[in-house]
Design a protein around this motif. Structure first.
Motif, PDB file in Angstrom:
ATOM      1  N   GLY A   1       0.793  -1.215   0.000  1.00  0.00           N
ATOM      2  CA  GLY A   1       0.000   0.000   0.000  1.00  0.00           C
ATOM      3  C   GLY A   1       0.827   1.268   0.000  1.00  0.00           C
ATOM      4  N   LEU A   2       0.111   2.367  -0.202  1.00  0.00           N
ATOM      5  CA  LEU A   2       0.691   3.708  -0.241  1.00  0.00           C
ATOM      6  C   LEU A   2      -0.108   4.624   0.668  1.00  0.00           C
ATOM      7  N   VAL A   3       0.593   5.364   1.506  1.00  0.00           N
ATOM      8  CA  VAL A   3      -0.038   6.428   2.283  1.00  0.00           C
ATOM      9  C   VAL A   3       0.377   7.751   1.649  1.00  0.00           C
ATOM     10  N   LEU A   4      -0.601   8.482   1.135  1.00  0.00           N
ATOM     11  CA  LEU A   4      -0.365   9.788   0.510  1.00  0.00           C
ATOM     12  C   LEU A   4      -0.773  10.875   1.487  1.00  0.00           C
ATOM     13  N   ILE A   5       0.181  11.743   1.824  1.00  0.00           N
ATOM     14  CA  ILE A   5      -0.081  12.849   2.748  1.00  0.00           C
ATOM     15  C   ILE A   5       0.143  14.153   1.996  1.00  0.00           C
ATOM     16  N   ASP A   6      -0.933  14.906   1.853  1.00  0.00           N
ATOM     17  CA  ASP A   6      -0.910  16.121   1.032  1.00  0.00           C
ATOM     18  C   ASP A   6      -1.606  17.240   1.805  1.00  0.00           C
ATOM     19  N   PRO A   7      -1.010  17.708   2.909  1.00  0.00           N
ATOM     20  CA  PRO A   7      -1.697  18.689   3.754  1.00  0.00           C
ATOM     21  C   PRO A   7      -1.728  20.074   3.124  1.00  0.00           C
ATOM     22  N   PRO A   8      -2.657  20.916   3.577  1.00  0.00           N
ATOM     23  CA  PRO A   8      -2.773  22.259   2.990  1.00  0.00           C
ATOM     24  C   PRO A   8      -1.727  23.246   3.475  1.00  0.00           C
TER      25      PRO A   8
ATOM     26  N   ILE B   1       4.815  12.122   0.445  1.00  0.00           N
ATOM     27  CA  ILE B   1       4.485  13.359   1.151  1.00  0.00           C
ATOM     28  C   ILE B   1       4.725  14.549   0.230  1.00  0.00           C
ATOM     29  N   TRP B   2       3.661  15.307  -0.028  1.00  0.00           N
ATOM     30  CA  TRP B   2       3.797  16.525  -0.837  1.00  0.00           C
ATOM     31  C   TRP B   2       4.046  17.709   0.084  1.00  0.00           C
ATOM     32  N   TYR B   3       4.845  18.677  -0.391  1.00  0.00           N
ATOM     33  CA  TYR B   3       5.066  19.894   0.377  1.00  0.00           C
ATOM     34  C   TYR B   3       5.318  21.062  -0.569  1.00  0.00           C
ATOM     35  N   PRO B   4       4.955  22.270  -0.148  1.00  0.00           N
ATOM     36  CA  PRO B   4       5.242  23.468  -0.943  1.00  0.00           C
ATOM     37  C   PRO B   4       6.665  23.946  -0.694  1.00  0.00           C
ATOM     38  N   ILE B   5       7.228  24.635  -1.659  1.00  0.00           N
ATOM     39  CA  ILE B   5       8.532  25.272  -1.481  1.00  0.00           C
ATOM     40  C   ILE B   5       8.343  26.774  -1.673  1.00  0.00           C
ATOM     41  N   LYS B   6       8.433  27.510  -0.583  1.00  0.00           N
ATOM     42  CA  LYS B   6       8.407  28.972  -0.635  1.00  0.00           C
ATOM     43  C   LYS B   6       9.828  29.504  -0.481  1.00  0.00           C
ATOM     44  N   HIS B   7      10.482  29.088   0.588  1.00  0.00           N
ATOM     45  CA  HIS B   7      11.923  29.315   0.695  1.00  0.00           C
ATOM     46  C   HIS B   7      12.547  28.055   1.273  1.00  0.00           C
ATOM     47  N   ARG B   8      13.850  27.956   1.182  1.00  0.00           N
ATOM     48  CA  ARG B   8      14.542  26.691   1.396  1.00  0.00           C
ATOM     49  C   ARG B   8      14.655  26.269   2.865  1.00  0.00           C
ATOM     50  N   THR B   9      14.640  27.203   3.788  1.00  0.00           N
ATOM     51  CA  THR B   9      14.971  26.876   5.172  1.00  0.00           C
ATOM     52  C   THR B   9      14.080  25.784   5.775  1.00  0.00           C
ATOM     53  N   PRO B  10      12.752  25.914   5.754  1.00  0.00           N
ATOM     54  CA  PRO B  10      11.932  24.862   6.362  1.00  0.00           C
ATOM     55  C   PRO B  10      12.017  23.531   5.620  1.00  0.00           C
ATOM     56  N   VAL B  11      12.163  23.573   4.307  1.00  0.00           N
ATOM     57  CA  VAL B  11      12.288  22.340   3.527  1.00  0.00           C
ATOM     58  C   VAL B  11      13.592  21.632   3.869  1.00  0.00           C
ATOM     59  N   ARG B  12      14.666  22.383   3.937  1.00  0.00           N
ATOM     60  CA  ARG B  12      15.968  21.798   4.275  1.00  0.00           C
ATOM     61  C   ARG B  12      15.932  21.187   5.679  1.00  0.00           C
TER      62      ARG B  12
ATOM     63  N   LEU C   1      10.207  20.336  -8.096  1.00  0.00           N
ATOM     64  CA  LEU C   1      10.059  21.177  -9.288  1.00  0.00           C
ATOM     65  C   LEU C   1       9.964  22.620  -8.829  1.00  0.00           C
ATOM     66  N   LEU C   2      10.894  23.449  -9.284  1.00  0.00           N
ATOM     67  CA  LEU C   2      10.907  24.868  -8.939  1.00  0.00           C
ATOM     68  C   LEU C   2      10.501  25.694 -10.152  1.00  0.00           C
ATOM     69  N   ILE C   3       9.459  26.476  -9.996  1.00  0.00           N
ATOM     70  CA  ILE C   3       9.034  27.377 -11.066  1.00  0.00           C
ATOM     71  C   ILE C   3       9.946  28.596 -11.125  1.00  0.00           C
TER      72      ILE C   3
ATOM     73  N   LEU D   1       4.438  30.767  -3.747  1.00  0.00           N
ATOM     74  CA  LEU D   1       4.673  29.345  -3.977  1.00  0.00           C
ATOM     75  C   LEU D   1       5.649  29.240  -5.142  1.00  0.00           C
ATOM     76  N   ASN D   2       6.888  28.961  -4.832  1.00  0.00           N
ATOM     77  CA  ASN D   2       7.943  28.953  -5.838  1.00  0.00           C
ATOM     78  C   ASN D   2       8.239  27.565  -6.386  1.00  0.00           C
ATOM     79  N   GLY D   3       7.765  26.552  -5.711  1.00  0.00           N
ATOM     80  CA  GLY D   3       8.007  25.191  -6.163  1.00  0.00           C
ATOM     81  C   GLY D   3       7.246  24.206  -5.306  1.00  0.00           C
ATOM     82  N   ALA D   4       7.431  22.934  -5.599  1.00  0.00           N
ATOM     83  CA  ALA D   4       6.772  21.880  -4.839  1.00  0.00           C
ATOM     84  C   ALA D   4       7.661  20.655  -4.822  1.00  0.00           C
TER      85      ALA D   4
END
Length: 273
Positions: A155-162, A190-201, A220-222, A231-234
């Motif tokens: 199975g797959l657990v997909l987590i895509d929070p707002p 797990i999906w996540y937004p990329i606004k700036h790098r600090t929290p993602v890193r 993917l960075l726009i 929202l600069n990427g995801a």
């Protein structure tokens, strides 16, 4: 912030997330044994791109609106065929509808949506689909209640929070630990937004510090992530990705980079400490 995905349906982040999701699910179809998908933040399931919310932002025009001319040999073709099957280009399918279109009779989809109005609309789409179940409940809470699956070992657990509240990355890390404890054979996306790098890193480092093995990161960075108000990427973190998925993801993201005029597309591995 009262998040509603109708404002953002079909944007570049949806395109990236759903193309990769379809590839992940395709690997389950290679074996006859059943699989289960748990979608923790399911949303409406299908979005009318002519509705007031979508027309207000028109984000889809820089996403799915640029992808209608792809041929059958494109790495995006399997996903785009499902979009068309779901009523595209007017209607854009979210992860529950895309997943349901790939299920076989022995497979199962469990959707969690805590907003009552959205849950009712989602439930209405699957009243005649016996192997799709819709719950009005918090997706994080559901991990303990619904795992391990009763009918499948795969199975797959997909987590895509707002990401409408602070502390989302901390909740995601806790969710990973819960899933691995209750469903150790399961795959996690797990999906996540990329606004700036600090929290993602910091999230990636937390996964590494927790010694989570076999972690793949697709992003993917726009545009360059220097403006925290946009929202600069995801990104999509996949834990226990199937064999060959990294190559698929790279091909899909590079194609999206070209078609969506993006800044950067990467697929990397997080090595556990």
């Amino acid at each position: 912030m009262n998040y509603r995905h109708a404002f953002h349906a079909g944007n570049f982040a949806d395109c990236m997330k759903h193309a990769l999701l379809v590839s992940l699910l395709g690997h389950f179809l290679r074996k006859p044994s059943p699989f289960m998908v748990l979608d923790t933040h399911a949303g409406l399931g299908r979005y009318d791109l002519t509705c007031e919310e979508a027309e207000k932002t028109q984000e889809w025009k820089d996403g799915i609106g640029l992808l209608n001319e792809e041929g059958p040999d494109s790495p995006l073709a399997p996903w785009l065929e499902l979009v068309k099957k779901a009523g595209g280009p007017r209607y854009y399918p979210g992860s529950p509808l895309l997943t349901s279109l790939m299920l076989r009779p022995q497979d199962e989809l469990i959707c969690c949506e805590k907003h009552p109005d959205d849950k009712r609309k989602l439930y209405g789409q699957f009243t005649r689909t016996p192997n799709v179940f819709v719950h009005e409940r918090d997706g994080y809470e559901a991990l303990r209640a619904l795992l391990p699956p009763k009918t499948a070992k795969r199975g797959l657990v997909l987590i895509d929070p707002p990401f409408e509240e602070p502390g989302e990355f901390s909740r995601l890390l806790e969710a990973v630990h819960t899933i691995r404890a209750r469903f150790p054979t399961g795959m996690i996306a797990i999906w996540y937004p990329i606004k700036h790098r600090t929290p993602v890193r910091a999230f990636h480092m937390a996964l590494q510090d927790a010694a989570i093995p076999d972690v793949l990161v697709a992003e993917l960075l726009i545009r360059k992530p220097v403006d925290p108000d946009r929202l600069n990427g995801a990104g999509l973190v996949v834990i226990k990705p199937p064999y060959g998925f990294a190559e698929q993801a790279s091909a899909q993201l590079n194609r999206l980079k070209t078609l969506l005029h993006a800044e950067e597309a990467t697929v990397t591995q997080i090595t556990a400490e």
